[in-house]
Scaffold this motif. Structure first.
Motif, mmCIF file in Angstrom:
data_model
loop_
_atom_site.group_PDB
_atom_site.id
_atom_site.type_symbol
_atom_site.label_atom_id
_atom_site.label_comp_id
_atom_site.label_asym_id
_atom_site.label_seq_id
_atom_site.Cartn_x
_atom_site.Cartn_y
_atom_site.Cartn_z
ATOM 1 N N SER A 6 0.836 -1.192 -0.181
ATOM 2 C CA SER A 6 -0.028 -0.052 0.058
ATOM 3 C C SER A 6 0.686 1.098 0.078
ATOM 4 C CB SER A 6 -0.865 0.133 1.251
ATOM 5 O OG SER A 6 -1.724 0.962 1.335
ATOM 6 N N GLU A 7 1.783 1.143 0.704
ATOM 7 C CA GLU A 7 2.906 2.417 0.867
ATOM 8 C C GLU A 7 3.622 2.635 -0.533
ATOM 9 O OE1 GLU A 7 5.263 1.842 4.097
ATOM 10 O OE2 GLU A 7 3.728 1.824 5.461
ATOM 11 N N ASN B 80 -0.705 10.078 -11.379
ATOM 12 C CA ASN B 80 -0.793 9.424 -10.070
ATOM 13 C C ASN B 80 -0.622 7.937 -10.384
ATOM 14 O OD1 ASN B 80 -3.350 8.642 -10.329
ATOM 15 N ND2 ASN B 80 -4.061 10.064 -8.423
ATOM 16 N N ALA B 81 -0.638 7.178 -9.358
ATOM 17 C CA ALA B 81 -0.538 5.624 -9.460
ATOM 18 C C ALA B 81 -1.630 4.997 -10.518
ATOM 19 C CB ALA B 81 -0.657 4.839 -8.225
ATOM 20 N N GLY B 82 -2.805 5.676 -10.235
ATOM 21 C CA GLY B 82 -4.138 5.483 -10.959
ATOM 22 C C GLY B 82 -4.082 5.991 -12.480
ATOM 23 N N GLY B 83 -3.156 6.804 -12.909
ATOM 24 C CA GLY B 83 -3.169 7.285 -14.216
ATOM 25 C C GLY B 83 -3.987 8.694 -14.225
ATOM 26 N N ALA B 84 -4.267 9.134 -13.017
ATOM 27 C CA ALA B 84 -5.229 10.195 -12.940
ATOM 28 C C ALA B 84 -4.322 11.591 -13.087
ATOM 29 C CB ALA B 84 -6.014 10.638 -11.785
ATOM 30 N N ALA C 246 2.592 -2.473 -11.942
ATOM 31 C CA ALA C 246 2.893 -3.888 -12.217
ATOM 32 C C ALA C 246 4.228 -4.462 -11.553
ATOM 33 C CB ALA C 246 3.084 -4.202 -13.647
ATOM 34 N N GLU C 247 5.338 -3.590 -11.586
ATOM 35 C CA GLU C 247 6.422 -4.106 -10.881
ATOM 36 C C GLU C 247 6.222 -4.132 -9.255
ATOM 37 O OE1 GLU C 247 9.678 -1.182 -11.679
ATOM 38 O OE2 GLU C 247 9.481 -1.755 -13.805
ATOM 39 N N VAL C 248 5.397 -3.021 -8.689
ATOM 40 C CA VAL C 248 5.244 -3.285 -7.274
ATOM 41 C C VAL C 248 4.201 -4.482 -6.838
ATOM 42 C CG1 VAL C 248 4.105 -2.024 -5.498
ATOM 43 C CG2 VAL C 248 5.636 -0.758 -6.846
ATOM 44 N N MET C 249 3.322 -4.475 -7.772
ATOM 45 C CA MET C 249 2.125 -5.628 -7.400
ATOM 46 C C MET C 249 2.847 -6.997 -7.883
ATOM 47 S SD MET C 249 0.016 -3.946 -5.998
ATOM 48 C CE MET C 249 -0.948 -5.332 -5.707
ATOM 49 N N GLY D 46 3.866 -11.677 -6.632
ATOM 50 C CA GLY D 46 4.499 -13.002 -7.485
ATOM 51 C C GLY D 46 3.739 -12.941 -8.759
ATOM 52 N N ASP D 47 4.246 -13.860 -9.410
ATOM 53 C CA ASP D 47 3.584 -14.182 -10.939
ATOM 54 C C ASP D 47 2.397 -15.077 -10.719
ATOM 55 O OD1 ASP D 47 3.294 -14.018 -13.479
ATOM 56 O OD2 ASP D 47 4.710 -15.671 -13.939
ATOM 57 N N SER D 48 1.167 -14.365 -10.576
ATOM 58 C CA SER D 48 -0.023 -15.092 -9.981
ATOM 59 C C SER D 48 -1.215 -14.631 -10.668
ATOM 60 C CB SER D 48 -0.050 -14.941 -8.404
ATOM 61 O OG SER D 48 -0.507 -13.577 -8.160
ATOM 62 N N PRO D 49 -2.325 -15.395 -10.552
ATOM 63 C CA PRO D 49 -3.556 -14.933 -11.279
ATOM 64 C C PRO D 49 -4.066 -13.600 -10.766
ATOM 65 C CG PRO D 49 -3.631 -17.214 -10.837
ATOM 66 C CD PRO D 49 -2.314 -16.941 -10.116
ATOM 67 N N ALA D 50 -3.807 -13.340 -9.577
ATOM 68 C CA ALA D 50 -4.092 -11.964 -9.116
ATOM 69 C C ALA D 50 -3.510 -10.974 -9.894
ATOM 70 C CB ALA D 50 -3.688 -11.887 -7.571
ATOM 71 N N LEU D 51 -2.146 -11.192 -9.826
ATOM 72 C CA LEU D 51 -1.383 -10.135 -10.849
ATOM 73 C C LEU D 51 -1.785 -9.921 -12.192
ATOM 74 C CD1 LEU D 51 1.172 -8.206 -10.871
ATOM 75 C CD2 LEU D 51 2.513 -10.027 -11.721
ATOM 76 N N ALA D 52 -2.040 -11.004 -12.709
ATOM 77 C CA ALA D 52 -2.672 -10.995 -14.064
ATOM 78 C C ALA D 52 -4.048 -10.236 -14.014
ATOM 79 C CB ALA D 52 -2.970 -12.434 -14.654
ATOM 80 N N ARG D 53 -4.715 -10.481 -12.966
ATOM 81 C CA ARG D 53 -6.112 -9.811 -13.224
ATOM 82 C C ARG D 53 -5.975 -8.239 -13.056
ATOM 83 N NH1 ARG D 53 -11.189 -11.060 -14.204
ATOM 84 N NH2 ARG D 53 -12.555 -10.514 -12.480
#
Length: 115
Positions: free
Chosen positions: A25-26, A47-51, A89-92, A97-104
């Motif tokens: 989160s930080e 920002n992080a969300g692209g706003a 993407a790098e932070v997440m 890790g390389d997971s379905p959550a990251l792909a989502r």
């Protein structure tokens, strides 16, 4: 392993997960990106969300026609958003890790930012 040991281990895992979530989160909060047009007329920050966080125009920008300037701002903003998405993407990936959550998560990032 008895119930007391199992519970202690479970609490320890939850503490590690919570600490990882706080760190992610930080890290996400600090993500942002800035891009400049090739000749430097426009600089855009997001920002992080692209706003959009800011747009800076140099005196060279005044020499452009309104339509060309508008397109340059949009193109530069897209590049800043792509950069922020790549950082996200790098932070997440560090957290998930390389997971379905990251792909989502990365499937919703600007093109080229996702994996």
């Amino acid at each position: 392993m008895d119930a007391t040991e199992w519970l202690a281990d479970y609490r320890s895992r939850l503490d590690r997960i919570a600490q990882g979530a706080r760190q992610a989160s930080e890290s996400v909060r600090d993500i942002g990106a800035t891009a400049s047009s090739p000749r430097g007329e426009v600089t855009v920050s997001v920002n992080a969300g692209g706003a959009l966080q800011g747009v800076t125009l140099t005196p060279m920008a005044r020499r452009l026609e309104a339509d060309a300037l508008a397109e340059l701002i949009v193109t530069t903003a897209r590049e800043a958003q792509r950069l922020a998405g790549a950082r996200m993407a790098e932070v997440m990936e560090d957290y998930l890790g390389d997971s379905p959550a990251l792909a989502r998560i990365t499937q919703h990032l600007p093109t080229e930012a996702g994996r």
